[in-house]
Motif scaffolding. Structure first.
Motif, short mmCIF file in Angstrom:
data_model
loop_
_atom_site.label_atom_id
_atom_site.label_comp_id
_atom_site.label_asym_id
_atom_site.label_seq_id
_atom_site.Cartn_x
_atom_site.Cartn_y
_atom_site.Cartn_z
N GLN A 165 -2.34 19.04 -0.92
CA GLN A 165 -2.54 19.07 -2.37
C GLN A 165 -1.57 18.12 -3.09
OE1 GLN A 165 -2.43 23.24 -3.46
NE2 GLN A 165 -4.51 23.54 -2.70
N ARG A 166 -1.45 16.91 -2.53
CA ARG A 166 -0.56 15.89 -3.09
C ARG A 166 -1.31 14.63 -3.53
NH1 ARG A 166 5.05 16.49 -2.35
NH2 ARG A 166 5.41 18.70 -2.13
N MET A 167 -2.62 14.74 -3.68
CA MET A 167 -3.41 13.60 -4.10
C MET A 167 -3.55 13.63 -5.62
SD MET A 167 -5.04 10.93 -2.96
CE MET A 167 -6.19 10.84 -1.64
N GLU A 168 -3.00 12.60 -6.26
CA GLU A 168 -3.10 12.44 -7.71
C GLU A 168 -2.63 13.67 -8.46
OE1 GLU A 168 -7.06 10.98 -8.50
OE2 GLU A 168 -6.77 9.25 -7.19
N THR A 169 -1.42 14.13 -8.11
CA THR A 169 -0.75 15.21 -8.81
C THR A 169 0.60 14.68 -9.30
OG1 THR A 169 0.33 15.99 -6.79
CG2 THR A 169 -1.82 16.97 -7.33
N ALA A 170 1.24 15.40 -10.20
CA ALA A 170 2.50 14.94 -10.78
C ALA A 170 3.56 14.69 -9.72
CB ALA A 170 3.00 15.94 -11.81
N ASP A 171 3.56 15.47 -8.64
CA ASP A 171 4.53 15.26 -7.56
C ASP A 171 3.89 14.59 -6.35
OD1 ASP A 171 2.95 17.40 -6.76
OD2 ASP A 171 4.61 18.55 -5.94
N GLY A 172 2.73 14.02 -6.56
CA GLY A 172 1.96 13.49 -5.45
C GLY A 172 1.81 11.99 -5.44
N VAL A 173 0.67 11.54 -4.93
CA VAL A 173 0.46 10.15 -4.57
C VAL A 173 -0.84 9.62 -5.16
CG1 VAL A 173 0.02 8.61 -2.60
CG2 VAL A 173 1.74 10.41 -2.42
N LEU A 174 -0.77 8.41 -5.65
CA LEU A 174 -1.96 7.63 -5.97
C LEU A 174 -2.17 6.70 -4.78
CD1 LEU A 174 -4.20 6.62 -7.83
CD2 LEU A 174 -2.51 5.13 -8.91
N LEU A 175 -3.26 6.88 -4.06
CA LEU A 175 -3.55 6.11 -2.86
C LEU A 175 -4.56 5.04 -3.20
CD1 LEU A 175 -3.24 5.76 0.23
CD2 LEU A 175 -5.07 7.46 0.48
N THR A 176 -4.19 3.79 -2.93
CA THR A 176 -5.05 2.66 -3.26
C THR A 176 -5.25 1.78 -2.04
OG1 THR A 176 -4.13 2.63 -5.51
CG2 THR A 176 -5.29 0.65 -4.78
N ARG A 177 -6.49 1.41 -1.79
CA ARG A 177 -6.77 0.43 -0.74
C ARG A 177 -6.66 -0.95 -1.38
NH1 ARG A 177 -12.11 2.49 2.38
NH2 ARG A 177 -13.00 1.21 0.75
N THR A 178 -6.01 -1.86 -0.66
CA THR A 178 -5.84 -3.21 -1.17
C THR A 178 -6.44 -4.20 -0.18
OG1 THR A 178 -3.74 -3.72 -0.07
CG2 THR A 178 -3.63 -2.55 -2.21
N HIS A 179 -6.42 -5.44 -0.59
CA HIS A 179 -6.71 -6.51 0.36
C HIS A 179 -5.36 -6.97 0.89
CE1 HIS A 179 -10.23 -8.39 1.93
NE2 HIS A 179 -9.71 -9.60 1.84
N CYS A 180 -5.28 -8.12 1.41
CA CYS A 180 -4.09 -8.58 2.12
C CYS A 180 -2.81 -8.43 1.31
CB CYS A 180 -4.27 -10.04 2.54
SG CYS A 180 -2.96 -10.62 3.60
N GLN A 181 -1.80 -7.84 1.93
CA GLN A 181 -0.47 -7.72 1.34
C GLN A 181 0.55 -8.58 2.10
OE1 GLN A 181 1.03 -3.76 0.38
NE2 GLN A 181 -0.95 -2.93 0.94
N PHE A 182 0.16 -9.07 3.26
CA PHE A 182 1.06 -9.75 4.18
C PHE A 182 2.09 -8.73 4.66
CE2 PHE A 182 -0.56 -13.15 1.49
CZ PHE A 182 -1.06 -14.02 2.43
N PRO A 183 2.74 -8.83 5.73
CA PRO A 183 2.53 -9.76 6.83
C PRO A 183 1.40 -9.27 7.74
CG PRO A 183 4.44 -8.41 7.28
CD PRO A 183 3.91 -7.97 5.94
N CYS A 184 0.31 -9.99 7.72
CA CYS A 184 -0.94 -9.59 8.38
C CYS A 184 -0.77 -9.24 9.86
CB CYS A 184 -1.97 -10.70 8.27
SG CYS A 184 -2.30 -11.22 6.59
N ASN A 185 0.03 -9.99 10.57
CA ASN A 185 0.15 -9.77 12.01
C ASN A 185 0.94 -8.52 12.36
OD1 ASN A 185 -1.36 -12.03 12.61
ND2 ASN A 185 0.41 -13.37 12.61
N LEU A 186 1.50 -7.84 11.36
CA LEU A 186 2.27 -6.63 11.61
C LEU A 186 1.54 -5.38 11.13
CD1 LEU A 186 5.82 -7.91 10.61
CD2 LEU A 186 4.75 -7.89 12.88
#
Length: 116
Positions: A50-71
């Motif tokens: 119960q930590r998804m998008e709560t005041a004490d929780g996490v906003l989870l976002t999928r992104t595209h490349c952040q680098f370092p890709c090979n890691l």
């Protein structure tokens, strides 16, 4: 398609509650290394705790490349400025339990020299 034709929901006009923002790369290289499975594990663990998008929780976002890709798969946690390689379901569970719930970065998963 005109703006008036775009589906809308009042919730989409607000930033969800969160204490940390986790951005998980689902770019091509990270996806080849299992990022989508990792994302599902992180999401399911956050929902179970119960930590998804709560005041004490996490906003989870999928992104595209952040680098370092090979890691990758690469995940970043803000405001803590931690960069992680999350390569397995166990890594994903540890990230959620140790860092996102207990507040302690998972040292052995951190990418060395990035954002530290």
């Amino acid at each position: 398609m005109q703006e008036k034709d775009i589906p809308s929901n009042p919730e989409w006009s607000h930033i969800p509650d969160h204490a940390r923002h986790v951005m998980l790369c689902t770019g091509p290289r990270c996806t080849l290394r299992g990022a989508l499975k990792v994302w599902k594990t992180v999401r399911n663990e956050l929902l179970a705790a119960q930590r998804m998008e709560t005041a004490d929780g996490v906003l989870l976002t999928r992104t595209h490349c952040q680098f370092p890709c090979n890691l990758g798969p690469v995940a970043t946690v803000y405001p803590d400025r931690c960069w992680y390689r999350i390569a397995s379901h166990d890594d994903a569970r540890r990230l959620v339990r140790e860092h996102l719930i207990d507040g302690q970065p998972v040292r052995d998963l951190l990418l060395k020299g990035v954002g530290q």
